[in-house]
Scaffold this active site. Sequence first.
Site, PDB file in Angstrom:
ATOM      1  N   HIS A 188       0.839  -1.193   0.000  1.00 19.22           N
ATOM      2  CA  HIS A 188       0.000   0.000   0.000  1.00 19.22           C
ATOM      3  C   HIS A 188       0.874   1.243   0.000  1.00 19.22           C
ATOM      4  CE1 HIS A 188      -3.497   2.492   0.737  1.00 19.22           C
ATOM      5  NE2 HIS A 188      -2.710   3.200   1.520  1.00 19.22           N
ATOM      6  N   ARG A 246     -14.613  13.255   7.190  1.00 19.26           N
ATOM      7  CA  ARG A 246     -13.286  13.863   7.460  1.00 19.26           C
ATOM      8  C   ARG A 246     -12.908  14.837   6.354  1.00 19.26           C
ATOM      9  NH1 ARG A 246      -9.585   9.050   7.564  1.00 19.26           N
ATOM     10  NH2 ARG A 246      -7.950  10.597   7.863  1.00 19.26           N
ATOM     11  N   LYS A 302      -8.780  -1.167   5.798  1.00 14.78           N
ATOM     12  CA  LYS A 302      -8.984  -1.735   4.456  1.00 14.78           C
ATOM     13  C   LYS A 302      -7.965  -2.834   4.187  1.00 14.78           C
ATOM     14  CE  LYS A 302      -9.011   2.537   3.175  1.00 14.78           C
ATOM     15  NZ  LYS A 302      -9.147   3.906   2.756  1.00 14.78           N
ATOM     16  N   SER A 319      -7.774   4.261   9.022  1.00 14.27           N
ATOM     17  CA  SER A 319      -8.462   4.242   7.729  1.00 14.27           C
ATOM     18  C   SER A 319      -7.729   3.308   6.757  1.00 14.27           C
ATOM     19  CB  SER A 319      -8.503   5.670   7.177  1.00 14.27           C
ATOM     20  OG  SER A 319      -8.854   5.695   5.828  1.00 14.27           O
ATOM     21  N   ASP A 344     -15.192   2.957   7.237  1.00 16.45           N
ATOM     22  CA  ASP A 344     -14.150   3.899   6.811  1.00 16.45           C
ATOM     23  C   ASP A 344     -14.699   4.845   5.745  1.00 16.45           C
ATOM     24  OD1 ASP A 344     -11.433   4.993   6.360  1.00 16.45           O
ATOM     25  OD2 ASP A 344     -11.710   4.037   4.419  1.00 16.45           O
TER      26      ASP A 344
HETATM   27  N1  URA Z   1      -5.720   7.106   2.557  1.00 20.71           N
HETATM   28  C1  URA Z   1      -6.754   6.503   3.181  1.00 20.71           C
HETATM   29  O1  URA Z   1      -7.238   5.464   2.766  1.00 20.71           O
HETATM   30  N2  URA Z   1      -7.228   7.089   4.297  1.00 20.71           N
HETATM   31  C2  URA Z   1      -6.728   8.223   4.823  1.00 20.71           C
HETATM   32  O2  URA Z   1      -7.195   8.684   5.840  1.00 20.71           O
HETATM   33  C3  URA Z   1      -5.663   8.841   4.141  1.00 20.71           C
HETATM   34  C4  URA Z   1      -5.168   8.247   3.011  1.00 20.71           C
END
Ligand code: URA
Length: 437
Positions: A85, A171, A190, A186, A164
């Site tokens: 990621h 947010r 995932k 967040s 999320d």
């Molecule tokens: N990427 C995400 O998936 N969430 C965040 O809060 C910031 C970057």
Amino acid sequence: MSGMTFDDILAKKRYGIELTREEIQYFISQLTENAIADYKVSAFLMAICLQGMTDRETFDLTDAMAKSGDELDLSVFGEKTVDKHSTGGVGDKTTLIVAPIAACAGCKIAKMSGRGLGDTGGTIDKLESVPGFSVELSHQQFLQQVEEIGVAVISQSGDLAPADKKLYALRDVTCTVDSIPLIASSIMSKKLAAGAQHIVLDVKCGSGAFMKELSQAQRLAEAMIDIGKRKGRSVRALITDMQTPLGSCVGNALEVMEAASILQGKTEGDALTEVCLALAGMMISSVFGEPFARGRQQALQILESGAAYQKLIQWLTKQGSDRTVCENLDNLRLSSLSYELCAESSGYLFGIDAARTGHLAKQLGAGRENKGDPIDYGAGIRFLVKPGDRVTKGKPLAILYAEKEITRARLAQIQQELFSFSEQKPSIASPILQMLE
Ligand code: URA
């Protein structure tokens, strides 16, 4: 959970009192059922931004978010699954390079990816710039493809960590994105729901990234590693430079072309290759429990053998693209208009501003203003020089591709904004700023 109310939880966080696991689970379950008004959730998010969260609270929040929707079961692949990621940067096409390398080494990459959130397209947009490529596979097709060729990348399903999605939407509009526990939970919710046993994180640092300072990037990486450890997943991280765009192309089709060129060994020794070898080396060494240096050496051998390029073609073909298209990725369609940016004086190229490059890519059509906007896969920027290169007056520094007219005055302004020069040859540091595990 009898007698628990969200108002009490909100008040506790507002006064900086640590929340229990049960309170955090209650918040996420109420949120998922749409049982809390947006203004109360927003107040809670702001309280988290101001009061922070302990590592234990951050883990409990992440775990509850990961369990709020579907969780992928990749156990058929045993310990071989690895996900990568990136926290997001400009010109980041590393997945297109590291996934084929790691798959050649025997890793299993069953990856869900997103469309662009920031200025430029995401991995899914890049893959869709290859005609015919399908980002939607059934669950069975997805697993079958990973079994057969080691890699499949699909668009993130609507049910992965839905809590999320709700929190991120709030947010985004309440000035509460920028909080380490919220960003870490967040991203990791995932990643945990996506099921891979090993996770390699590329935390970007610099003007084109969320994290502008190394100390912030370190804290984010440490928070995500801690979450993974508490969940029994192996998580390692690189902190890499995002002061300058990664590689020489920014834009969806352009980035696919550049990835193919790196895998064919046509481009060597640049920052993009260095970051990719480190990421692929980390993925391989995590899966096979070897020292990092051995994983990186294996990644280099695979790259040099041409096997990873063949794997890229196999992967794109398997997900629907025509073999002739895949074998000639240099011919992907680019936007019909192109513009050269030329040096106004001679000297050394000192830097290319990543954040401004990202904004420009979006203006050219390579990214989205709003979710769901169409994207021009052929738009973007191809840099012809990199920091440290000598440039001479009048020589082209970059080519812009777009479907829109750009005036000479605007081109001059772009040139000024993107590039900085020096009289002395600048020293170029490694793009890998730190490695954490
Ligand atoms: N990427 C995400 O998936 N969430 C965040 O809060 C910031 C970057």
